[in-house]
Design a protein around this motif. Structure first.
Motif, PDB file in Angstrom:
ATOM      1  N   LEU A 197       0.837  -1.198   0.000  1.00 56.76           N
ATOM      2  CA  LEU A 197       0.000   0.000   0.000  1.00 56.76           C
ATOM      3  C   LEU A 197       0.876   1.255   0.000  1.00 56.76           C
ATOM      4  O   LEU A 197       0.643   2.199  -0.775  1.00 56.76           O
ATOM      5  CB  LEU A 197      -0.909  -0.025   1.241  1.00 56.76           C
ATOM      6  CG  LEU A 197      -1.652   1.262   1.540  1.00 56.76           C
ATOM      7  CD1 LEU A 197      -2.659   1.564   0.440  1.00 56.76           C
ATOM      8  CD2 LEU A 197      -2.364   1.175   2.890  1.00 56.76           C
ATOM      9  N   ALA A 201       1.398   4.336  -2.718  1.00 58.70           N
ATOM     10  CA  ALA A 201       1.255   5.748  -2.346  1.00 58.70           C
ATOM     11  C   ALA A 201       2.523   6.514  -2.734  1.00 58.70           C
ATOM     12  O   ALA A 201       2.458   7.642  -3.238  1.00 58.70           O
ATOM     13  CB  ALA A 201       0.993   5.860  -0.842  1.00 58.70           C
ATOM     14  N   PRO A 229      -1.957   6.604   4.039  1.00 62.06           N
ATOM     15  CA  PRO A 229      -0.620   6.017   3.925  1.00 62.06           C
ATOM     16  C   PRO A 229       0.508   6.914   4.452  1.00 62.06           C
ATOM     17  O   PRO A 229       1.431   6.417   5.096  1.00 62.06           O
ATOM     18  CB  PRO A 229      -0.457   5.779   2.424  1.00 62.06           C
ATOM     19  CG  PRO A 229      -1.836   5.712   1.869  1.00 62.06           C
ATOM     20  CD  PRO A 229      -2.698   6.552   2.753  1.00 62.06           C
ATOM     21  N   ILE A 232       0.431   7.075   8.179  1.00 57.31           N
ATOM     22  CA  ILE A 232       0.984   5.818   8.698  1.00 57.31           C
ATOM     23  C   ILE A 232       2.515   5.865   8.656  1.00 57.31           C
ATOM     24  O   ILE A 232       3.190   5.469   9.602  1.00 57.31           O
ATOM     25  CB  ILE A 232       0.464   4.615   7.879  1.00 57.31           C
ATOM     26  CG1 ILE A 232      -1.048   4.446   8.079  1.00 57.31           C
ATOM     27  CG2 ILE A 232       1.192   3.323   8.267  1.00 57.31           C
ATOM     28  CD1 ILE A 232      -1.712   3.465   7.112  1.00 57.31           C
TER      29      ILE A 232
END
Lengths: 292, 292
Positions: A197, A201, A229, A232
């Motif tokens: 993921l 991104a 993302p 995170i």
């Protein structure tokens, strides 16, 4: 086999969390570290966690006290493994350090002891032979014990298959959901998904398809998630993400590693340094007007 | 420029949703389709949505009635575009069909009309020239209008930059969060991220690293999400996922496409067929004991 005594190797954050949860679950626990300061720090960490668990009404004060009484902190390897049914190793994430720790403890542990490593990215097969007892060796990987209550069980090709059920049962007793990773895979399941993921991104950002905030917004709205993302990444640490990304050879990963490096060079490592893609302690993505 | 009249091309599910939201936001709306049955179906869809919105207290009954009165359904292209300030095209996701629709409407639309396509995977540059007015052409892509309230604005290299602010403003008036996709990218932002996540989940499954349920569990617990990658696939449709995956040439995608095909061959297309990776209407991942 009945597990009663658990030995934790490495008194850092995760070792302390696993040790505390084991004691809260009724196991006798020894926590070993070469460094006496780490051992004192571990007790401090545990007491903070206990306060938090009492406050959130997950445990009573009495239960917290009883747990601490079940834990022995020791810098003596022999005391640490004396009667261990299981070792959970959380020492520094470095292959050579882990290898030497497993050589040392493989020699002195009782014959009955099950060997588990809490490694994040290494594979159990890289350590199993060093322990001298590869059949008794398996990865048993915690996430953060008290929030993401999941433990990955990842055998290497020579792990005794009977060990899996034993570890699944232990995982549940430790208040975790056991997840079986049938074949060795660096990063287990969750990190494999998360890295994909985040790579995607990164490609959108380095390809100048969209601004960082737009990428996060799109993810947050569509999945009704409180973080995207890049939020995170700030949480994981941009330096950590760079270490993972910079070893990849494809052009997209190199471009993303270069982008991450520009942040690191400015001292922007994410939440822990006060700034990354967002500024902390009040990142814009947490504002109510971010999704507008 | 002031937008007052919106023309929807294609009276399918998304066209109906966009048309209804436009009418609810106070715009005059014409809904065009070659197929009279699709036009009747569109009214049925809108009335269902209105009932749902009234029930969830998002609109009053009066507001719903007023919205429907602002909408004209017509199979006559000239009536549809007569006074259109903006066209939102949601016809079948097929390049040739979209090209011919834009050729047709590019000829008959008033000079003032802004042209937008709601394509999911095509790029606006593939259609802009067909419209005869590439500067006025831009992708304006809705997700589902009433749940994921986000609209992607994706210009092609020759789109008039001034159009972007006009579409951002319109997006907000349509109760959506506008997301700017600065460069053409198939799948915009969200689908790029989602496809990467699902590809990684596919690699774990085809590589026999973990069972499908274990992969979903790991994602759901760590992100506190109500659904994992394979639950999402069931929702998207395994046939749709196969169409996207089967055109990729790398070994991992081919293996994943093969896995998806075994489901399709058994008639398991996901939620819509009653079975996919899970069985519906009560998939196991929604059970309270799934995460144990």
């Amino acid at each position: 086999m009945e597990i009663a005594n658990i030995c934790i190797l490495g008194a850092g954050n995760l070792g302390s969390r696993i040790g505390l949860q084991a004691a809260l679950s009724g196991f006798q626990v020894t926590v070993y570290d070469v460094n006496q300061k780490s051992l004192s720090g571990s007790l401090v960490t545990m007491n903070k966690l206990i306060k938090y668990l009492i406050k959130s009404q997950e445990i009573t004060e009495k239960k917290g006290l009883e747990a601490i009484q079940r834990i022995t902190f020791t810098p003596d390897p022999l005391v640490a493994v004396e009667n261990a049914d299981l070792i959970s190793e959380s020492v520094t994430e470095d292959l050579d350090i882990k290898k030497s720790v497993w050589k040392q403890f493989g020699h002195i542990a009782p014959a009955k002891t099950i060997f588990t490593t809490n490694t994040s990215y290494l594979l159990p097969s890289m350590l199993a032979e060093d322990s001298g007892r590869p059949k008794q060796f398996c990865a048993f990987h915690f996430h953060d014990v008290f929030h993401s209550k999941v433990v990955d069980i990842m055998p290497h090709p020579n792990t005794d298959p009977e060990l899996i059920a034993v570890l699944e049962d232990l995982g549940r007793k430790l208040n975790q959901i056991p997840i079986l990773v049938k074949k060795e895979n660096s990063g287990y399941i969750f990190n494999t998904l998360l890295v994909s993921l985040i790579d995607a991104a990164g490609r959108l950002a380095t390809g100048e398809v969209a601004e960082i905030e737009a990428i996060d917004k799109s993810w947050m709205i569509n999945f009704n998630m409180p973080i995207g993302p890049f939020g995170i990444l700030d949480n994981v640490g941009i330096d950590t993400a760079w270490h993972i990304t910079s070893v990849k050879r494809n052009a997209a990963s190199r471009a993303f590693a270069d982008l991450l490096k520009t942040y690191i060079d400015q001292g922007k490592l994410g939440e822990k340094s006060g700034e990354g893609f967002y500024k902390y302690p009040n990142p814009s993505y947490k504002n109510s007007d971010f999704l507008k």
